[in-house]
Design a protein around this motif. Sequence first.
Motif, PDB file in Angstrom:
ATOM      1  N   ASN A 127       0.806  -1.221   0.000  1.00 36.93           N
ATOM      2  CA  ASN A 127       0.000   0.000   0.000  1.00 36.93           C
ATOM      3  C   ASN A 127       0.837   1.268   0.000  1.00 36.93           C
ATOM      4  N   GLY A 128       1.956   1.232   0.719  1.00 45.98           N
ATOM      5  CA  GLY A 128       2.759   2.447   0.868  1.00 45.98           C
ATOM      6  C   GLY A 128       3.451   2.888  -0.400  1.00 45.98           C
ATOM      7  N   ILE A 129       3.648   1.975  -1.341  1.00 47.11           N
ATOM      8  CA  ILE A 129       4.334   2.331  -2.596  1.00 47.11           C
ATOM      9  C   ILE A 129       3.344   2.338  -3.761  1.00 47.11           C
ATOM     10  N   ILE A 130       2.843   1.163  -4.131  1.00 48.04           N
ATOM     11  CA  ILE A 130       1.982   1.044  -5.312  1.00 48.04           C
ATOM     12  C   ILE A 130       0.594   1.612  -5.036  1.00 48.04           C
ATOM     13  N   GLY A 131      -0.013   1.255  -3.899  1.00 47.83           N
ATOM     14  CA  GLY A 131      -1.359   1.734  -3.598  1.00 47.83           C
ATOM     15  C   GLY A 131      -1.424   3.241  -3.492  1.00 47.83           C
ATOM     16  N   LEU A 132      -0.506   3.832  -2.746  1.00 50.84           N
ATOM     17  CA  LEU A 132      -0.511   5.279  -2.561  1.00 50.84           C
ATOM     18  C   LEU A 132      -0.254   6.012  -3.870  1.00 50.84           C
ATOM     19  N   ALA A 133       0.652   5.482  -4.692  1.00 52.15           N
ATOM     20  CA  ALA A 133       0.947   6.126  -5.966  1.00 52.15           C
ATOM     21  C   ALA A 133      -0.274   6.108  -6.890  1.00 52.15           C
ATOM     22  N   LEU A 134      -0.996   4.994  -6.944  1.00 53.56           N
ATOM     23  CA  LEU A 134      -2.184   4.908  -7.804  1.00 53.56           C
ATOM     24  C   LEU A 134      -3.309   5.796  -7.276  1.00 53.56           C
ATOM     25  N   ALA A 135      -3.518   5.788  -5.951  1.00 45.96           N
ATOM     26  CA  ALA A 135      -4.574   6.627  -5.368  1.00 45.96           C
ATOM     27  C   ALA A 135      -4.307   8.101  -5.636  1.00 45.96           C
ATOM     28  N   THR A 136      -3.051   8.503  -5.530  1.00 49.70           N
ATOM     29  CA  THR A 136      -2.688   9.896  -5.773  1.00 49.70           C
ATOM     30  C   THR A 136      -2.843  10.267  -7.237  1.00 49.70           C
TER      31      THR A 136
END
Length: 313
Positions: A109-118
């Motif tokens: 979540n901290g890398i891929i999830g956060l980048a996609l959500a942003t």
Amino acid sequence: MFAVAAQTLAITAPVFAMLFLGVALKRLRWIDTPFIDTASSLVFRGTMPTLLFLGVVKADLDTALQPQLLTYFFLATVASFFVAWAWAIWRVPLADRGIYTQGAFRGNNGIIGLALATSMYGDYGLAVGSLLAALVILCYNVLSAVVLAIYTPCVKPGVKPIARSIVKNPLIIGVLLAVPFAYWQIPLPQWLLTSAQYFAQMTLPLALICIGGTLSLASLRRSSGVAIGSSLMKMVWLPLLATLGAWLFGFRGADLAILFIYFACPTAASSFVMARAIGANHELAAAIIVITTLIAVVCINAGLLLLQWGGWI
């Protein structure tokens, strides 16, 4: 939706680049097993706790504090853990149950999830995604520490040894240390934050190089059955169930999309780091990370397309 596919590929491609770099460096003998052991220990004990600390400290609590969303995400994560663990008890060999369970519920979540959500929802996605990641980090590490301790020979069975392994876990310590700074907004010197950021930035590339250095065709063949089962649980069945639950609870629009993205993230690189640190089957952990990252582009985009087609996001 092609734009989302391109964004997902742009985020996952560097992950694969670092994995393959690790494979190449091991083949060239620029790195060896002692280096991988030392680097994995550095990530587990130093750089990753620092990264988690900074992630919690920088989370925008005012914008993203939504009790219903946070509560559902927490409960769905815990439920996913127990579903994966129950399936592992039924279908997975005893020695691999801890790695299977961790790989099946612990997302990046901290890398891929956060980048996609942003990238999809701008400042709102960044704020909500940061807080969701901060919340679940502690949950991931506590539950992973428990299940790995139960199935790892070097950890003695019993409540006290398992509790001790949780209390001494550097990743958990990093999150807990950050909580008072984030809650009371205690300022830290800028030079300290900058230095910590330099140190934390080594985490992902170093962890991925170690994973790549561990990979081999022989280890992938040995781990293939269990790794594929854990990967399908992580990328298909658990996101499907958790997102359906979120829809039934009334989440729509950006909130539903962000929840789905976080549920459907590939397995976190920290699962390999933790497995290697305690002497568990790190080759299986590496295989699960590679497989889930490979199929993330298809699964995440298919899920978003389905949610968009239904008019729910």
